[in-house]
Enzyme design. Sequence first.
Site, short mmCIF file in Angstrom:
data_model
loop_
_atom_site.label_atom_id
_atom_site.label_comp_id
_atom_site.label_asym_id
_atom_site.label_seq_id
_atom_site.Cartn_x
_atom_site.Cartn_y
_atom_site.Cartn_z
N CYS A 91 0.84 -1.21 0.00
CA CYS A 91 0.00 0.00 0.00
C CYS A 91 0.88 1.26 0.00
O CYS A 91 1.56 1.52 -0.99
CB CYS A 91 -0.97 -0.06 1.17
N ILE A 142 -7.56 -0.81 1.53
CA ILE A 142 -7.95 0.37 2.31
C ILE A 142 -7.39 1.61 1.62
O ILE A 142 -6.17 1.82 1.63
CB ILE A 142 -7.42 0.27 3.76
N HIS A 195 -3.68 -5.37 2.22
CA HIS A 195 -3.18 -5.53 3.59
C HIS A 195 -3.36 -6.95 4.11
O HIS A 195 -4.30 -7.21 4.87
CB HIS A 195 -3.92 -4.56 4.52
N GLU A 214 -1.68 -8.37 6.39
CA GLU A 214 -1.42 -8.38 7.84
C GLU A 214 -2.68 -8.08 8.63
O GLU A 214 -2.78 -8.42 9.81
CB GLU A 214 -0.29 -7.39 8.19
N1 LIG Z 1 -3.58 1.74 3.29
C1 LIG Z 1 -2.71 2.55 2.74
O1 LIG Z 1 -1.50 2.42 2.90
C2 LIG Z 1 -3.31 3.66 1.94
C3 LIG Z 1 -2.30 4.54 1.26
C4 LIG Z 1 -2.82 5.95 1.28
N2 LIG Z 1 -4.07 6.06 0.58
C5 LIG Z 1 -1.79 6.90 0.68
O2 LIG Z 1 -1.97 7.38 -0.39
O3 LIG Z 1 -0.81 7.14 1.30
#
Ligand SMILES: NC(=O)CC[C@H](N)C(=O)O
Length: 180
Positions: free
Chosen positions: A77, A126, A162, A164
């Site tokens: 992410c 997310i 994610h 985890e």
């Molecule tokens: N769950 C996440 O790591 C989201 C990343 C977040 N939307 C960002 O742009 O930094």
Amino acid sequence: MVGVLALQGDFEAHSKMLRDLGADVREVRVPKDLDGLEGLVMPGGESTTMTLGIKREGLAEPLKHFVASGKPVLGTCAGMIMLDRVHLGCMDTLCERNAFGRQIRSFEEDLVIPGIDGPPVRAVFIRAPWLKEYGDGVEILAEVDGHPVAARQDNMLVISFHPEIAGEHRVHELFLRDIA
Ligand SMILES: NC(=O)CC[C@H](N)C(=O)O
């Protein structure tokens, strides 16, 4: 010893998962924490805040050096965003942040990922990014609606979800196998 970048985000969940899998874990907050590590996880969080933390701690060059050393790196992410062309510039990728739209802040999907046997991987997204551009050296491992959400380039494995959080340990096992 495996490192988890611990400036911001859900690094504790990664540390716990790696310890549950039998790894020795060190949280990385300053450059010398990278010394002697065999691999590094860059967790999810908020990429702008994480970028500021990396600058503040003088970690940009040491992190680039670590990735260039060829040791396995798992970026999830915001960690996947950190590795792209416009952030640390380690990976030949460009991420679209919050790519799935503000209305879909969070969702789950079952993904089949090469190298992970058994049932599909339960992926929790997310405010997730996807890869909007990538070079020839990047291997796409999984997509959602035609957008890459898991990829490899050399020693880097990136995922926009994610494991985890979902109690899905097989991505971390794959990462630990890369180290072994
Ligand atoms: N769950 C996440 O790591 C989201 C990343 C977040 N939307 C960002 O742009 O930094």
